[in-house]
Scaffold this motif. Structure first.
Motif, PDB file in Angstrom:
ATOM      1  N   LEU A 191       0.968  11.825  -0.949  1.00 38.44           N
ATOM      2  CA  LEU A 191       0.305  10.560  -0.640  1.00 38.44           C
ATOM      3  C   LEU A 191      -0.380  10.033  -1.886  1.00 38.44           C
ATOM      4  O   LEU A 191      -1.310  10.650  -2.408  1.00 38.44           O
ATOM      5  CB  LEU A 191      -0.718  10.763   0.483  1.00 38.44           C
ATOM      6  N   SER A 192       0.053   8.882  -2.366  1.00 38.94           N
ATOM      7  CA  SER A 192      -0.546   8.294  -3.562  1.00 38.94           C
ATOM      8  C   SER A 192      -1.867   7.624  -3.215  1.00 38.94           C
ATOM      9  O   SER A 192      -2.165   7.340  -2.044  1.00 38.94           O
ATOM     10  CB  SER A 192       0.397   7.271  -4.185  1.00 38.94           C
ATOM     11  N   LEU A 193      -2.672   7.362  -4.230  1.00 41.74           N
ATOM     12  CA  LEU A 193      -3.949   6.671  -4.026  1.00 41.74           C
ATOM     13  C   LEU A 193      -3.710   5.286  -3.443  1.00 41.74           C
ATOM     14  O   LEU A 193      -4.423   4.855  -2.517  1.00 41.74           O
ATOM     15  CB  LEU A 193      -4.698   6.559  -5.359  1.00 41.74           C
ATOM     16  N   ARG A 194      -2.698   4.601  -3.922  1.00 43.54           N
ATOM     17  CA  ARG A 194      -2.409   3.253  -3.435  1.00 43.54           C
ATOM     18  C   ARG A 194      -1.960   3.277  -1.977  1.00 43.54           C
ATOM     19  O   ARG A 194      -2.389   2.450  -1.170  1.00 43.54           O
ATOM     20  CB  ARG A 194      -1.341   2.604  -4.305  1.00 43.54           C
ATOM     21  N   ARG A 195      -1.085   4.232  -1.616  1.00 41.49           N
ATOM     22  CA  ARG A 195      -0.641   4.318  -0.226  1.00 41.49           C
ATOM     23  C   ARG A 195      -1.799   4.668   0.692  1.00 41.49           C
ATOM     24  O   ARG A 195      -1.915   4.123   1.796  1.00 41.49           O
ATOM     25  CB  ARG A 195       0.482   5.351  -0.120  1.00 41.49           C
ATOM     26  N   ARG A 196      -2.674   5.549   0.250  1.00 42.19           N
ATOM     27  CA  ARG A 196      -3.856   5.863   1.052  1.00 42.19           C
ATOM     28  C   ARG A 196      -4.714   4.628   1.246  1.00 42.19           C
ATOM     29  O   ARG A 196      -5.219   4.361   2.343  1.00 42.19           O
ATOM     30  CB  ARG A 196      -4.664   6.964   0.365  1.00 42.19           C
ATOM     31  N   GLY A 197      -4.874   3.813   0.177  1.00 43.37           N
ATOM     32  CA  GLY A 197      -5.633   2.578   0.306  1.00 43.37           C
ATOM     33  C   GLY A 197      -4.967   1.591   1.240  1.00 43.37           C
ATOM     34  O   GLY A 197      -5.644   0.872   1.991  1.00 43.37           O
ATOM     35  N   GLU A 198      -3.637   1.551   1.231  1.00 41.75           N
ATOM     36  CA  GLU A 198      -2.930   0.644   2.140  1.00 41.75           C
ATOM     37  C   GLU A 198      -3.134   1.065   3.589  1.00 41.75           C
ATOM     38  O   GLU A 198      -3.269   0.219   4.480  1.00 41.75           O
ATOM     39  CB  GLU A 198      -1.445   0.609   1.796  1.00 41.75           C
ATOM     40  N   ARG A 199      -3.158   2.374   3.841  1.00 40.47           N
ATOM     41  CA  ARG A 199      -3.447   2.840   5.201  1.00 40.47           C
ATOM     42  C   ARG A 199      -4.831   2.378   5.655  1.00 40.47           C
ATOM     43  O   ARG A 199      -5.013   1.957   6.805  1.00 40.47           O
ATOM     44  CB  ARG A 199      -3.367   4.370   5.248  1.00 40.47           C
ATOM     45  N   LEU A 200      -5.810   2.458   4.763  1.00 46.67           N
ATOM     46  CA  LEU A 200      -7.156   2.000   5.106  1.00 46.67           C
ATOM     47  C   LEU A 200      -7.174   0.495   5.334  1.00 46.67           C
ATOM     48  O   LEU A 200      -7.860  -0.008   6.234  1.00 46.67           O
ATOM     49  CB  LEU A 200      -8.131   2.381   3.995  1.00 46.67           C
ATOM     50  N   PHE A 201      -6.441  -0.243   4.515  1.00 46.66           N
ATOM     51  CA  PHE A 201      -6.361  -1.696   4.631  1.00 46.66           C
ATOM     52  C   PHE A 201      -5.765  -2.104   5.975  1.00 46.66           C
ATOM     53  O   PHE A 201      -6.175  -3.104   6.571  1.00 46.66           O
ATOM     54  CB  PHE A 201      -5.509  -2.238   3.486  1.00 46.66           C
ATOM     55  N   ARG A 202      -4.804  -1.330   6.456  1.00 50.47           N
ATOM     56  CA  ARG A 202      -4.123  -1.671   7.698  1.00 50.47           C
ATOM     57  C   ARG A 202      -4.800  -1.111   8.941  1.00 50.47           C
ATOM     58  O   ARG A 202      -4.393  -1.435  10.057  1.00 50.47           O
ATOM     59  CB  ARG A 202      -2.681  -1.148   7.648  1.00 50.47           C
ATOM     60  N   SER A 203      -5.835  -0.285   8.756  1.00 51.84           N
ATOM     61  CA  SER A 203      -6.454   0.396   9.890  1.00 51.84           C
ATOM     62  C   SER A 203      -7.742  -0.279  10.342  1.00 51.84           C
ATOM     63  O   SER A 203      -8.548  -0.730   9.518  1.00 51.84           O
ATOM     64  CB  SER A 203      -6.759   1.848   9.508  1.00 51.84           C
ATOM     65  N   GLY A 204      -7.950  -0.314  11.669  1.00 48.29           N
ATOM     66  CA  GLY A 204      -9.196  -0.838  12.232  1.00 48.29           C
ATOM     67  C   GLY A 204     -10.252   0.224  12.439  1.00 48.29           C
ATOM     68  O   GLY A 204     -11.318  -0.066  12.996  1.00 48.29           O
ATOM     69  N   MET A 205     -10.021   1.449  11.983  1.00 48.22           N
ATOM     70  CA  MET A 205     -10.941   2.555  12.279  1.00 48.22           C
ATOM     71  C   MET A 205     -12.309   2.377  11.633  1.00 48.22           C
ATOM     72  O   MET A 205     -13.285   2.999  12.056  1.00 48.22           O
ATOM     73  CB  MET A 205     -10.324   3.878  11.811  1.00 48.22           C
ATOM     74  N   HIS A 206     -12.432   1.518  10.596  1.00 47.62           N
ATOM     75  CA  HIS A 206     -13.711   1.349   9.921  1.00 47.62           C
ATOM     76  C   HIS A 206     -14.469   0.109  10.401  1.00 47.62           C
ATOM     77  O   HIS A 206     -15.514  -0.216   9.841  1.00 47.62           O
ATOM     78  CB  HIS A 206     -13.510   1.286   8.409  1.00 47.62           C
TER      79      HIS A 206
END
Length: 424
Positions: A191-206
């Motif tokens: 998992l790259s740093l960018r892909r991890r950031g994209e998961r956060l960008f797409r997630s409503g968990m925060h």
């Protein structure tokens, strides 16, 4: 979008939707009512087209009073037309809807919603009732990261859900509503740093109760075309137009009021206090999110292919954009030249300016200079979205001649300037 049918039933067009309360102060997030996620059911006419527009009368919310299911994405219907499956890319799940129960609830709402003393005015209860989903949502199926496209097997026994940010397909048994296996599509093993950031960008968990994700307002890193009231100092004060994140790296400060010198401030404590109403991102998550946002590219311009010459009209517009004298030969002060505040290659000087576009309900007069990448796609315009078109930036809201010297231009010359801007 899917078509719902079945024996003895008229076909209906079903589509997912998000209902933003964008003109309510951002403090509304804490009350669980900033964005709701649901469905619209539209009857079809004899030609197979929707018989009317999407409205509160034909919408139903999929959320619950204390839990929201952000970014409904796709719909798949069982062959018998009795169940619908809806992917929520911001909630990492698929909702299962009993369509007969939904139809019954719709009928009940229309009857019980009749206003006293009237025969035909009805309150759109399902469109605003967070408790209604308990009557027709029968299951929530946990999936991988960011489920998007859905496909139903011909016999209706199996549903395939694309876990977009896992590079995998989850296989769901519709008899048990369980993920029974996963098809790995051969994505990167680490998992790259960018892909991890994209998961956060797409997630409503925060966000508070999972109401929305960054993607909700910035689909594909772009804009939703809405104006927001993000401050809690009164209704209609300091409205702000949503801005694209494409090619945003290197254009600090951020936000129309320039309050954020970096994305670490914008997406960190400030984001938590004013937008998500939750605890801020942990440092590692914040690093990943910023890495993703600052990597969002400028998408290909649909009005001008890079590397191809400008048309004659676009060349004339470019000359107007860069000119130092007006049509009468008078020098234009540097501060009032388009190119001064919007120099290439990012087309922003990254400074605050008062160009006389403040509205009566603004408490400030200076605003950050936006970059102009793919500006043809980012309507409405100005800091508060008052201008629905590029032309109206000057014909309606720029008559003081402080937002670039343009009052001497003819209609044809203004058209040329707009044509050039659309190539940026």
């Amino acid at each position: 979008i899917a078509v719902v049918g079945g024996a003895g039933r008229d076909p209906l067009l079903m589509t997912t939707l998000v209902r933003p309360k964008n003109l309510l102060p951002g403090v509304q997030v804490a009350r669980g009512w900033m964005m709701t996620n649901g469905l619209a059911l539209l009857p079809l006419d004899d030609t197979g087209r929707p018989a009317g527009p999407v409205s509160e009368d034909n919408e139903a919310i999929l959320d619950e009073p204390n839990a929201f299911y952000a970014d409904p994405c796709d719909v798949a219907i069982t062959r018998a037309g009795d169940f619908a499956y809806i992917s929520h890319s911001g909630a990492d799940c698929v909702s299962v809807v009993d369509l007969k129960a939904l139809q019954a609830e719709t009928t009940r709402a229309r009857v019980s919603g009749a206003l006293p003393g009237t025969d035909d005015r009805r309150r759109p209860l399902l469109a605003n009732d967070l408790s209604a989903s308990r009557h027709f949502v029968t299951a929530r199926i946990a999936t991988g990261h960011c489920p998007s496209g859905l496909a139903m097997a011909p016999d209706g026994s199996t549903l395939y859900a694309a876990a977009q940010l896992d590079d995998a397909i989850d296989v769901i048994d519709t008899a048990t509503n369980q993920v029974v296996r996963r098809i790995n599509l051969g994505g990167p093993g680490e998992l790259s740093l960018r892909r991890r950031g994209e998961r956060l960008f797409r997630s409503g968990m925060h966000t508070f109760q999972g109401q929305f994700s960054c993607f909700s307002c910035h689909p594909d890193g772009h804009v939703d075309g809405l104006v927001y009231e993000l401050e809690s100092n009164g209704i209609g004060v300091n409205l702000v137009d949503n801005r694209t994140l494409q090619q945003i790296a290197g254009t600090a400060p951020f936000k129309w009021n320039g309050v954020s010198p970096s994305f670490y401030r914008q997406c960190g404590m400030r984001f938590a206090a004013f937008i998500t109403r939750t605890d801020p991102y942990e440092p590692d998550d914040l690093n990943a999110l910023v890495a993703y946002i600052t990597s969002i590219p400028r998408y290909p311009n649909g009005r001008h292919r890079p590397g191809t010459p400008l048309t004659d009209g676009e060349q004339r517009g470019k000359a107007i954009f860069e000119r130092a004298v007006d049509s009468r030969g008078h020098p234009i002060p540097p501060i009032n030249r388009c190119v001064t505040c919007h120099p290439g290659p990012l087309f922003t000087d990254k400074k605050m300016h008062d160009v006389d576009t403040a509205a009566p309900n603004d408490t400030r007069r200076t605003f950050d200079t936006p970059h102009l990448a793919n500006i043809y796609q980012t309507a409405p315009y100005l800091h508060n979205g008052r201008a629905p078109t590029l032309e109206e930036i000057w014909t309606v809201y720029g008559q003081s001649n402080r937002h670039g010297a343009v009052n001497d231009l003819t209609k044809e010359q203004l058209n040329d300037l707009v044509r050039y801007l659309e190539t940026l």
